[in-house]
Write an enzyme that holds these catalytic residues in place. Structure first.
Site, short mmCIF file in Angstrom:
data_model
loop_
_atom_site.label_atom_id
_atom_site.label_comp_id
_atom_site.label_asym_id
_atom_site.label_seq_id
_atom_site.Cartn_x
_atom_site.Cartn_y
_atom_site.Cartn_z
N LYS A 1 -3.79 -10.72 11.43
CA LYS A 1 -4.78 -9.65 11.40
C LYS A 1 -5.56 -9.64 12.71
CE LYS A 1 -5.47 -9.16 6.50
NZ LYS A 1 -4.91 -7.80 6.52
N LYS B 1 2.41 -12.46 10.17
CA LYS B 1 1.54 -11.28 10.37
C LYS B 1 0.14 -11.77 10.63
CE LYS B 1 -0.20 -7.84 7.12
NZ LYS B 1 0.22 -6.83 6.11
N ASP C 1 0.73 1.88 7.07
CA ASP C 1 0.45 1.33 5.74
C ASP C 1 -0.46 2.34 5.04
OD1 ASP C 1 -1.27 -1.79 4.69
OD2 ASP C 1 -0.70 -0.01 3.57
N ASP D 1 -1.64 -6.82 12.31
CA ASP D 1 -2.14 -5.83 11.36
C ASP D 1 -3.58 -5.51 11.73
OD1 ASP D 1 -2.67 -5.69 7.72
OD2 ASP D 1 -2.86 -4.21 9.33
N SER E 1 0.99 -13.34 5.66
CA SER E 1 -0.09 -12.61 6.32
C SER E 1 -1.26 -13.57 6.54
CB SER E 1 -0.54 -11.46 5.40
OG SER E 1 -1.65 -10.79 5.93
N GLY F 1 1.93 -6.37 0.73
CA GLY F 1 1.30 -7.08 -0.39
C GLY F 1 -0.14 -6.65 -0.57
N LYS G 1 4.01 -0.08 -0.16
CA LYS G 1 3.28 -0.81 -1.20
C LYS G 1 3.34 0.03 -2.48
CE LYS G 1 -0.10 -3.16 1.74
NZ LYS G 1 -1.54 -3.28 2.08
N GLU H 1 0.59 -2.87 12.84
CA GLU H 1 0.42 -2.18 11.57
C GLU H 1 -0.91 -1.45 11.51
OE1 GLU H 1 0.69 -4.86 8.24
OE2 GLU H 1 0.31 -3.30 6.78
O1 164 Z 1 -0.57 -9.84 -0.20
C1 164 Z 1 -0.62 -10.27 0.97
O2 164 Z 1 -0.53 -11.44 1.33
C2 164 Z 1 -0.86 -9.27 2.07
C3 164 Z 1 -2.31 -8.92 2.10
C4 164 Z 1 -2.55 -8.07 3.27
O3 164 Z 1 -2.13 -8.40 4.36
C5 164 Z 1 -3.30 -6.87 3.09
C6 164 Z 1 -3.77 -6.50 1.87
C7 164 Z 1 -4.57 -5.35 1.75
C8 164 Z 1 -4.95 -4.67 2.86
C9 164 Z 1 -4.78 -5.26 4.16
O4 164 Z 1 -5.83 -6.12 4.45
C10 164 Z 1 -3.52 -6.05 4.30
C11 164 Z 1 -2.41 -5.12 4.60
O5 164 Z 1 -2.64 -4.25 5.44
O6 164 Z 1 -1.32 -5.23 4.08
MG MG Z 2 -1.64 -3.26 6.22
#
Ligand code: 164
Ligand code: MG
Length: 371
Positions: free
Chosen positions: A165, A163, A240, A190, A137, A292, A264, A215
């Site tokens: 953002k 992924k 999510d 995402d 990510s 994650g 998650k 996402e």
């Molecule tokens: O643990 C990772 O590398 C993923 C982290 C990550 O992408 C996220 C963590 C928490 C919220 C979000 O910002 C995003 C998600 O949407 O999964």
């Molecule tokens: Mg997410």
């Protein structure tokens, strides 16, 4: 199960290798709780809370986790008969939400159970994959060139999915430039609820980029507008934040709100509910992957075990420890070879604790007798 004797809460503070930017600002380190569940024979199961210090992702924080765990969940364990970790999910049902607090406790008990049975946590959950594909990510970067550099690094490391953002003003152009530079990579976006249905025209432009999914584009607590959006765009919607339970999953699927779900463990209250969601999606042809929450090694190990279930058909966010931590709290650390994690067959979470690292990052420890 052999009765639980003690629950220990360790509050940890670990510096992140890469700062993590959210709508609440940028995190340079992460506080969280490690839950240790020890039985009368000295087996210890480990869980990890994933809530952040501020309630930007959901309503929970590190401090609400401590409150719920110490004032409600541990007292509920006292005198309870736990024959199987699934009983914990039932025991905690009377307490509304606070799913990350519940998941941290239930995860420690699942690990304890697997260690008592001398089987891997993956096996206890019904998973048998020996390797899992993982992606990475990538957060919002200062420039598109920086983004391209990060993507190139991840692709060169062999990660199976990238992924990226996005948010209004940082979406079509950066993603188009990445797609131009990497025509064949598996890429997803995402949006972390940054858009509304007024942005449909922008989101439609993403259809030209052959994304695997977008996402959580809309509100964190919505499945209605996501159904409208999914009708309007070709890119599969992945949910999510909107999905907290099997019931949310059923409703989202029936409404056509999404085609993919990011499971998650912390967001849905633990491994038992995560498995229920997985099983339902497998039956209804909905692809799932394991998201994650910037976990340290214990949480990462739980994610790996869950991802061995057959319905986890898409690469998840369980990247290598070294992408997050200068030093992880497990030994060995989670490593990724060409986008693949090799699943250990050691009992429980399958990793030992690095006690020196654990002590180094521990700010406080509290112990509670349960029997
Ligand atoms: O643990 C990772 O590398 C993923 C982290 C990550 O992408 C996220 C963590 C928490 C919220 C979000 O910002 C995003 C998600 O949407 O999964
Ligand atoms: Mg997410």
């Amino acid at each position: 199960m052999i009765p639980i004797k003690t629950i220990r809460l360790r509050k940890l503070n670990m510096a992140l290798v890469t700062p993590f930017t959210t709508s609440f600002g940028t995190f340079h380190d992460k506080q969280f709780y490690v839950i240790e569940a020890e039985d009368e024979q000295g087996h210890v199961g480990y869980g990890e809370s994933v809530a952040f210090t501020s309630p930007w992702y959901n309503e929970e924080t590190v401090e609400t986790n401590r409150h719920i765990i110490t004032d409600f969940l541990i007292p509920a364990l006292k005198g309870a008969t736990i024959k199987h970790p699934e009983d914990v999910d039932y025991l905690f049902k009377p307490f509304r939400r606070n799913l990350m607090a519940k998941a941290a406790m239930e995860g420690a008990i699942w690990d304890l159970y697997a260690k008592q049975q001398k089987i891997p946590l993956a096996t206890a959950l019904g998973g048998d994959a020996r390797t899992i594909d993982v992606g990475v990510s990538i957060g919002i970067k200062p420039s598109i060139d920086d983004l391209i550099t990060s993507v190139r690094q991840s692709v060169n490391q062999g990660y199976k999915r990238i992924k990226v953002k996005i948010k209004p003003g940082w979406d079509v152009e950066p993603l188009s430039r990445v797609r131009e530079a990497f025509p064949d990579i598996d890429m997803m976006a995402d949006a972390n609820s940054a858009y509304t249905l007024n942005d449909i025209d922008t989101l439609k432009q993403l259809d030209d980029l052959n994304l695997m999914m977008i996402e959580q584009p809309l509100a964190h607590d919505d499945i209605i507008d996501h159904a409208t959006l999914q009708q309007a765009i070709g890119t599969p919607v992945c949910l999510d934040e909107s999905i907290h339970s099997l019931e949310d999953t059923r409703k989202a699927i029936e409404l056509g709100s999404c085609q993919i779900i990011n499971i998650k463990i912390g967001r849905v209250g633990g491994l038992t509910e995560a498995k229920r969601i997985h099983d339902y999606c497998l039956k209804h042809g909905i692809d799932v992957w394991c998201g994650g929450m910037l976990e340290a090694g214990i949480g990462r190990a739980h994610n790996i075990a869950l991802t061995t279930l057959p319905g986890f058909t898409l690469p998840g966010d369980t990247a290598a420890s070294s992408l997050y931590w200068h030093q992880d709290i497990i030994s060995p650390e989670v490593t990724v070879q060409n986008g693949v994690i090799h699943v250990t067959n050691k009992p429980g979470i399958g990793y030992d604790l690095d006690v020196l690292a654990l002590e180094k990052f521990t700010e406080e420890t509290e112990a509670f007798s349960v029997n």
